[in-house]
Design a protein around this motif. Structure first.
Motif, PDB file in Angstrom:
ATOM      1  N   UNK A   1       1.170  -1.016  -0.373  1.00 47.85           N
ATOM      2  CA  UNK A   1       0.086  -0.169  -0.059  1.00 47.85           C
ATOM      3  C   UNK A   1       0.746   1.326   0.088  1.00 47.85           C
ATOM      4  N   UNK A   2       1.507   1.262  -0.182  1.00 46.67           N
ATOM      5  CA  UNK A   2       3.284   2.194  -0.364  1.00 46.67           C
ATOM      6  C   UNK A   2       3.088   3.058   0.954  1.00 46.67           C
ATOM      7  N   UNK A   3       3.300   2.434   2.134  1.00 43.75           N
ATOM      8  CA  UNK A   3       3.863   3.123   3.248  1.00 43.75           C
ATOM      9  C   UNK A   3       5.100   3.873   3.444  1.00 43.75           C
ATOM     10  N   UNK A   4       5.586   4.930   3.472  1.00 46.30           N
ATOM     11  CA  UNK A   4       6.866   4.780   4.175  1.00 46.30           C
ATOM     12  C   UNK A   4       7.731   3.751   5.172  1.00 46.30           C
ATOM     13  N   UNK A   5       8.273   3.928   4.665  1.00 45.03           N
ATOM     14  CA  UNK A   5       9.278   2.913   6.398  1.00 45.03           C
ATOM     15  C   UNK A   5       8.854   2.958   7.814  1.00 45.03           C
ATOM     16  N   UNK A   6       9.048   4.435   7.410  1.00 43.55           N
ATOM     17  CA  UNK A   6       8.789   4.879   8.913  1.00 43.55           C
ATOM     18  C   UNK A   6       7.382   4.246   9.508  1.00 43.55           C
ATOM     19  N   UNK A   7       7.107   4.820   8.329  1.00 42.38           N
ATOM     20  CA  UNK A   7       5.068   4.163   8.702  1.00 42.38           C
ATOM     21  C   UNK A   7       4.811   3.439   9.171  1.00 42.38           C
TER      22      UNK A   7
ATOM     23  N   UNK B   1      -1.723 -13.168  11.317  1.00 45.19           N
ATOM     24  CA  UNK B   1      -3.086 -13.499  10.555  1.00 45.19           C
ATOM     25  C   UNK B   1      -3.711 -12.375  10.553  1.00 45.19           C
ATOM     26  N   UNK B   2      -4.406 -11.921  12.414  1.00 41.13           N
ATOM     27  CA  UNK B   2      -5.257 -10.974  12.198  1.00 41.13           C
ATOM     28  C   UNK B   2      -4.785  -9.732  12.286  1.00 41.13           C
ATOM     29  N   UNK B   3      -3.449  -9.464  12.998  1.00 43.47           N
ATOM     30  CA  UNK B   3      -2.942  -8.520  13.260  1.00 43.47           C
ATOM     31  C   UNK B   3      -2.458  -7.847  11.879  1.00 43.47           C
ATOM     32  N   UNK B   4      -2.266  -8.706  11.081  1.00 42.30           N
ATOM     33  CA  UNK B   4      -2.339  -8.944   9.469  1.00 42.30           C
ATOM     34  C   UNK B   4      -3.166  -8.200   8.581  1.00 42.30           C
ATOM     35  N   UNK B   5      -4.071  -8.627   9.227  1.00 44.35           N
ATOM     36  CA  UNK B   5      -5.540  -8.094   8.109  1.00 44.35           C
ATOM     37  C   UNK B   5      -5.921  -6.911   8.964  1.00 44.35           C
ATOM     38  N   UNK B   6      -5.398  -6.449  10.305  1.00 42.89           N
ATOM     39  CA  UNK B   6      -6.099  -5.137  10.865  1.00 42.89           C
ATOM     40  C   UNK B   6      -4.768  -4.480  10.688  1.00 42.89           C
ATOM     41  N   UNK B   7      -3.756  -4.075  10.611  1.00 40.98           N
ATOM     42  CA  UNK B   7      -3.286  -3.535  10.419  1.00 40.98           C
ATOM     43  C   UNK B   7      -3.484  -2.105   9.405  1.00 40.98           C
ATOM     44  N   UNK B   8      -3.738  -1.790   8.542  1.00 40.21           N
ATOM     45  CA  UNK B   8      -4.231  -1.204   7.250  1.00 40.21           C
ATOM     46  C   UNK B   8      -5.569  -0.193   7.624  1.00 40.21           C
ATOM     47  N   UNK B   9      -5.935  -0.841   9.406  1.00 42.29           N
ATOM     48  CA  UNK B   9      -7.454   0.088   9.189  1.00 42.29           C
ATOM     49  C   UNK B   9      -8.550  -0.395   8.199  1.00 42.29           C
ATOM     50  N   UNK B  10      -8.782  -2.054   8.017  1.00 35.88           N
ATOM     51  CA  UNK B  10      -9.763  -1.884   7.314  1.00 35.88           C
ATOM     52  C   UNK B  10     -11.239  -2.048   7.911  1.00 35.88           C
ATOM     53  N   UNK B  11     -12.191  -1.066   7.476  1.00 29.70           N
ATOM     54  CA  UNK B  11     -13.671  -1.092   7.690  1.00 29.70           C
ATOM     55  C   UNK B  11     -14.402  -3.108   8.475  1.00 29.70           C
ATOM     56  N   UNK B  12     -14.160  -3.723   7.509  1.00 26.48           N
ATOM     57  CA  UNK B  12     -14.508  -4.724   7.091  1.00 26.48           C
ATOM     58  C   UNK B  12     -13.388  -6.532   7.248  1.00 26.48           C
ATOM     59  N   UNK B  13     -13.780  -6.880   8.378  1.00 22.06           N
ATOM     60  CA  UNK B  13     -12.467  -8.302   8.433  1.00 22.06           C
ATOM     61  C   UNK B  13     -13.574  -9.057   8.547  1.00 22.06           C
ATOM     62  N   UNK B  14     -12.846 -10.142   7.233  1.00 23.61           N
ATOM     63  CA  UNK B  14     -13.564 -11.197   6.918  1.00 23.61           C
ATOM     64  C   UNK B  14     -12.526 -12.815   7.116  1.00 23.61           C
ATOM     65  N   UNK B  15     -12.895 -13.292   8.256  1.00 28.40           N
ATOM     66  CA  UNK B  15     -13.002 -14.286   8.776  1.00 28.40           C
ATOM     67  C   UNK B  15     -13.253 -15.572   8.202  1.00 28.40           C
ATOM     68  N   UNK B  16     -12.331 -16.788   7.439  1.00 29.55           N
ATOM     69  CA  UNK B  16     -13.060 -18.102   6.920  1.00 29.55           C
ATOM     70  C   UNK B  16     -12.417 -18.570   8.716  1.00 29.55           C
ATOM     71  N   UNK B  17     -13.379 -19.845   8.935  1.00 29.79           N
ATOM     72  CA  UNK B  17     -13.031 -20.218  10.170  1.00 29.79           C
ATOM     73  C   UNK B  17     -12.231 -20.307  10.727  1.00 29.79           C
ATOM     74  N   UNK B  18     -12.013 -19.040  11.482  1.00 27.09           N
ATOM     75  CA  UNK B  18     -10.182 -18.510  12.360  1.00 27.09           C
ATOM     76  C   UNK B  18      -9.619 -19.579  13.039  1.00 27.09           C
ATOM     77  N   UNK B  19     -11.082 -20.446  13.689  1.00 26.06           N
ATOM     78  CA  UNK B  19     -10.547 -20.530  14.846  1.00 26.06           C
ATOM     79  C   UNK B  19     -10.519 -22.757  14.822  1.00 26.06           C
ATOM     80  N   UNK B  20     -10.746 -22.962  13.319  1.00 29.91           N
ATOM     81  CA  UNK B  20     -10.818 -24.359  13.441  1.00 29.91           C
ATOM     82  C   UNK B  20     -10.071 -25.202  13.243  1.00 29.91           C
ATOM     83  N   UNK B  21      -8.701 -24.276  13.246  1.00 25.07           N
ATOM     84  CA  UNK B  21      -7.546 -25.403  13.470  1.00 25.07           C
ATOM     85  C   UNK B  21      -6.766 -25.107  14.919  1.00 25.07           C
ATOM     86  N   UNK B  22      -7.445 -24.514  15.484  1.00 29.32           N
ATOM     87  CA  UNK B  22      -6.914 -24.431  16.891  1.00 29.32           C
ATOM     88  C   UNK B  22      -8.173 -25.172  18.522  1.00 29.32           C
TER      89      UNK B  22
END
Ligand SMILES: Nc1ncnc2c1ncn2[C@@H]1O[C@H](COP(=O)(O)OP(=O)(O)O)[C@@H](O)[C@H]1O
Ligand SMILES: [Mg+2]
Lengths: 798, 220
Positions: B112-118, B152-173
């Motif tokens: 998403x072309x953020x700068x290194x420091x950001x 995985x969740x942190x990665x999904x959240x990092x660019x501040x999305x409005x919507x999180x789509x999670x496909x059986x996020x606890x299926x392997x836990x």
């Protein structure tokens, strides 16, 4: 962004060591070959381009015609007259330089050596750019008894390059006369057709210069330089007009006297720089290194093969890994990676690999250069690489390889939709024709080279072991110019006192081809040999009918000849004994007293031509054949040397074994043999590491399948067979394609040889077997590892 | 309203037959909702999620996301849209094995072309928020499943999305790890992020505000 690409690329390289090793080693080998070939080709096209005025320098050459005006060969040499006469009357010709190659005996201390040198016109150094270290280049060839020597010769001769003013002794008939060194020149460059160690002034008498018969003797190279802006085709026309005008008288006389009905040759100018790679008008007559451009083409082709095979490895392995990589691509797309960015990432990886391969390649070039120089007969050095144009060439090569190797994976893999890859709906098409055809292509090229290598080896073996029709073992060859029959007899008698010397024979030096009448109006060409009566028995040549020359028939020397079978055939004689050979141009007639069986007096690369032997005492013998007892080489050679030096103290002494000399006449074949062997080994090696990589990936992909099969009772052999079968099929297809192609190429090549091997199925059978074995052992290495692995591990891992 | 699906159909052609994966889906999602999609295996849950996430195309119907009509958008626009507003969480985490935790988190920002420091600041922030600062230099294979899903969740959240789509996020836990993840989702939802999850577990569905049941590609 770029840093991230590199990080990923680097991690991928390190993590997949097998894959990286295969790609880097394959590519670096391919690149190294390409670099060497570029060096070679660069050197080839750079020949004679270092002369300052080079583009204005031409060589006078001519096209010959037969009686009916059909072109009949080219002549690259000229005589005394072309240079001065043309320059005199054609203003566009600025100057001429004639270069005549010869060999003179020079005294070095107490020894006498025969050295190659050129006679050259005094303006040699003004037309050609050969730096002179000391002495005056303008005047160094003006005075008679001057000699210009190279720094190398100066060092061996005088121990210093500061040799101007010193004297060298040259043989002139019986005496040695002093010549003064007037200049010392730098060593001639490696890419020069004119390479000299010594130059003497060319001396032509006034009488010779005025004699119009000299238009018809050609034996030297005449170079001219044109004035800027001169029109070459106009100069050509003028030269021809002059030639026709000045030869009209003499041509008539020659026609009447010798029955020569050929149309006059057409003179024209050949650009100096065109000489090196010209097959029809090569650098000859003392000019060196004439080269066949085919050699460049074939070498380039092989380098391209090897590079192609290495790039195929790259593509194939990347595609084979794409199931894994596609997951990565899916993730990258989901978190926002664009296709373009992914393409760049893949290209970045391929460029990084290429970079390492490139560094390795430069190292390899450095290591391989000595071997390559030996093969290519050159003195190329790695410093040749540091040429601006060449560096540009390598950068281009780098970019092309990087793109070629990385583009396919980058474009194909980045296309997949993330939904397909992340939900494992994506299946690498089971057929995977691209990968299969590329493997087939690799092995086709590799098998092709392997079969050709076999053929060359067999032919070489044939050439060097074939019965020659005479016995060349234990035959020592000596050179002695102008040997008289009396001297020969003394020499023979003195040698005979030493045991182990079985026989001694004399023959004229070299081969002299001439013509004579063999019937009322039938004339044939043949090799005219002057021998003495021991020649036939010493060489073990078989008599077919009639008898050898004999002391019992004193008239043999003046009236008798022996001929070979080809001569009889060419003459069309049914009953050769007693036939007459008529040397009408000097009024000599001979009777045939015997016929010898054809033997290979020239290389097996040539058909045996008609040959005739006389024993004319007025012709000098120039070569001595000494047959020694087997195993007596050391003592016999010592004895021969003693007698020779004692009898001929002022003649250079050197000896060869005829067997060795015969072997050396197949130097070109020996070289090709090695080149093919190297390229065959390289191609099969690179193809096999590629195959190895594929088998590793395929075994990885089928771990679960193998596990299940083994649990169900499959033996190790079963599993190895299952894993190897698919690859071996591809190798078989490759063989099916390459065998007919190789057959055609080998057949074509062998046609160059009048004496050649029969192309049997054995060559193809053995080569194919070899390819299959190599491929099989490559694959089975991995297959066996997979097969013996514990099945429960394999199943757990899934 | 965040998004709206009207009479949406998706099918594949197989052997001359049209097989429907999604049939006549009508769905409205408001900002701040927490929706659970449930249904038997093969009922089309993942397909629906992917259509909503614009990873997968559909064949008929309308899809409005914020003010845009997704069905009329060009591929490139659509990609920009989901890049900006949507984050994905998968059952099998789908982290890149070759990258460390920190680098995995950084990757979306690079695209998403953020700068290194950001990028550094945002990654540090995420690591902090999920208490995985100590793991930042580890590779995914060195983490437990629960920790990987956190990343995985942190990665999904990092660019501040409005919507999180999670496909059986606890299926392997395991259940404890699953609970932690669901708590995190709850918290995110309280902070205003819209969440749509696919789940098999009634218990997990209870975290949400609404349940959508699918059967053979149809909402029931
Ligand atoms: N591209 C496709 N081609 C063919 N069949 C598909 C495709 N995508 C999904 N399916 C099928 O559609 C059905 C629903 O899949 P999916 O949405 O993954 O189900 P769920 O996630 O509810 O288990 C499954 O039977 C699946 O095999
Ligand atoms: Mg699913």
């Amino acid at each position: 962004m770029l840093k991230n690409y590199f990080k990923i690329a680097w991690r991928n390289l390190v993590k997949n060591k097998v894959y990286s090793f295969i790609n880097i080693s394959g590519l670096s080998l391919g690149l190294a070959c390409a670099m060497l070939i570029i060096l070679y080709v660069k050197d080839e096209v750079s020949y004679d381009r270092f002369h300052k005025d080079g583009e204005h320098i031409y060589r006078i050459v001519s096209q010959n015609f037969n009686e009916s005006g059909v072109p009949d060969g080219m002549n690259s040499s000229t005589g005394f007259l072309q240079g001065p006469r043309f320059t005199e009357d054609i203003p566009d010709i600025k100057e001429y330089v004639r270069i005549q190659s010869t060999r003179r005996d020079v005294k070095i201390g107490a020894e006498v050596a025969s050295l190659d040198l050129f006679y050259a016109d005094p303006n040699f150094f003004s037309m050609f750019t050969f730096p002179v270290l000391s002495g005056n280049p303008k005047t160094c060839l003006s005075e008679p008894f001057s000699v210009v020597i190279s720094e190398e010769l100066a060092l061996t001769q005088f121990g210093t390059t500061n040799a101007v003013g010193k004297t060298m002794m040259f043989r002139d008939n019986e005496d040695f006369v002093p010549y003064t060194v007037t200049a010392v020149s730098q060593k001639s460059p490696q890419n020069s057709s004119i390479k000299f160690d010594m130059l003497l002034p060319l001396h032509v008498t006034e009488k010779d210069l005025a004699n119009n018969f000299n238009w018809f003797n050609s034996f030297l190279n005449t170079f001219v330089s044109l004035r800027p802006g001169a029109n070459v085709s106009l100069v050509n026309d003028k030269m021809q007009d002059l030639y026709l005008a000045q030869t009209s008288e003499t041509a008539k006389i020659i026609k009447e006297q010798y029955g020569n009905n050929r149309l006059p040759p057409k003179h024209f100018l050949q650009p100096f720089t065109d000489m090196h790679l010209n097959k029809e008008l090569p650098a000859q007559n003392g000019l060196t290194d004439a080269s066949n451009p085919t050699f460049s083409y074939i070498l380039s082709g092989i380098a391209l093969f090897i590079l192609l095979i290495a790039c195929i490895n790259f593509v194939n392995l990347t595609v084979a890994r794409s199931v894994r990589r596609s997951q990565e691509i899916g993730i990258r797309k989901v978190v926002g990676g664009k296709r373009k960015q992914l393409v760049f990432q893949f290209l970045g990886e391929s460029f990084l690999l290429c970079f390492f391969a490139f560094a390795m390649a430069i190292l390899l070039v450095q290591l391989a250069l000595p071997i390559f120089n030996g093969l290519a007969n050159k003195q190329l050095s790695i410093s040749f690489l540091l040429d601006a144009k060449l560096v540009l060439g390598y950068v281009t090569l780098f970019v092309i390889t990087g793109l070629l190797a990385g583009f396919y994976p980058a474009l194909v893999l980045s296309k997949y939709s993330p939904v397909d890859t992340l939900y494992s709906r994506f299946m690498l098409s089971g057929k995977n024709y691209l990968q299969k055809s590329l493997v087939v292509l690799q092995f086709t090229l590799a098998s092709l080279l392997i079969i050709c290598t076999f053929v060359i080896y067999e032919q070489f073996n044939f050439l060097t072991t074939q019965e020659l029709g005479y016995d060349d073992t234990d035959l020592v060859l000596l050179q002695k110019n102008n040997l008289t029959p009396d001297e020969f007899d003394t020499f023979k008698a003195r040698l005979a006192s030493h045991g182990n010397i079985l026989n001694v024979a004399g023959k004229n030096a070299g081969y002299w081809f001439t013509v004579a009448k063999v019937g009322a109006d039938k004339q044939i060409d043949f090799a005219n040999e002057t021998v003495n009566q021991s020649y036939i028995p010493t060489l073990g040549i078989q008599l077919k009918e009639g008898r050898n020359f004999s002391e019992d028939h004193p008239s043999d020397a003046t009236q008798s000849v022996l001929v070979n079978e080809s001569f009889v055939k060419e003459a069309g004689w049914k009953d050769p004994i007693g036939q007459t050979v008529d040397f009408w141009y000097n009024d000599e007639k001979y009777n045939v007293i015997g016929v010898v069986k054809d033997y290979h007096y020239e290389s097996l690369g040539l058909t045996i031509r008609p040959q005739l032997f006389t024993m004319k005492p007025s012709y000098d013998l120039g070569m001595l054949y000494v047959k020694i007892a087997p195993g007596s080489a050391t003592s016999s050679i010592a004895n021969i040397e003693k007698v020779f030096r004692d009898m001929f103290p002022f003649d250079p002494y050197s000896y060869h074994f005829l067997e060795d000399q015969n072997y050396q006449s197949y130097e070109a074949e020996a070289k090709w043999k090695q080149i093919m062997l190297f390229s065959a080994i390289l191609t099969i090696f690179i193809s096999c590491i590629g195959l190895f990589g594929l088998s590793v990936l395929s075994a990885e992909k089928r771990t679960k399948e193998i596990g299940i099969r083994k649990v169900l009772g499959a033996s190790i052999n079963n599993v190895v067979a299952i894993l190897s079968k698919d690859f071996i099929k591809l190798v078989l297809v490759a063989l099916l394609i390459s065998i007919p192609v190789a057959w055609a190429i080998a057949h074509k090549w062998l046609e160059n040889y009048p004496y050649r091997i029969q192309l049997g199925w054995q060559v193809f059978g053995i080569a194919s077997l070899l390819v299959i074995l190599i491929a099989l052992s490559t694959i089975s290495f991995q297959s066996i590892r997979a097969a013996v692995a514990n099945p429960s591990d394999a199943l757990k891992a899934q | 309203m965040l998004l709206q699906l009207n009479n949406l159909f998706k099918w594949v052609n197989s052997g001359g037959q049209r097989i429907f994966l999604l049939k006549d889906i009508n769905l409205e999602v408001e900002e701040g909702e927490f929706i659970s999609i449930m249904g038997p295996s093969g009922s089309g849950k993942s397909t629906l999620l992917n259509v909503i996430g614009m990873l997968d195309a559909f064949d008929e119907g309308e899809y409005h996301f914020l003010d845009e009509s997704v069905h009329t958008l060009k591929e490139k626009h659509r990609a920009n849209l989901y890049k900006e507003y949507i984050g994905f969480v998968f059952q099998s985490y789908h982290l890149l094995d070759e990258l460390t935790v920190k680098e995995n988190l950084e990757m979306p920002l690079i695209y998403k072309n953020f700068k290194g420091s950001e990028r550094k600041a945002m990654v540090a922030d995420m690591l902090d928020r999920f208490s995985i600062v100590g793991k930042k230099d580890l590779f995914p294979s060195q983490l437990s499943g629960g920790q990987q899903q956190l990343v995985g969740i942190a990665r999904a959240l990092i660019s501040n999305p409005k919507l999180i789509l999670a496909d059986e996020p606890t299926g392997n836990l395991n259940s404890k790890q699953g609970e932690e993840i669901m708590d995190i989702f709850k918290q995110l939802n309280d902070d205003g992020v819209t969440i749509i999850q696919v789940t098999h577990s009634e218990k997990n569905a209870e975290y949400g505000s609404r349940v959508i049941n699918l059967l053979d590609g149809r909402m029931i």
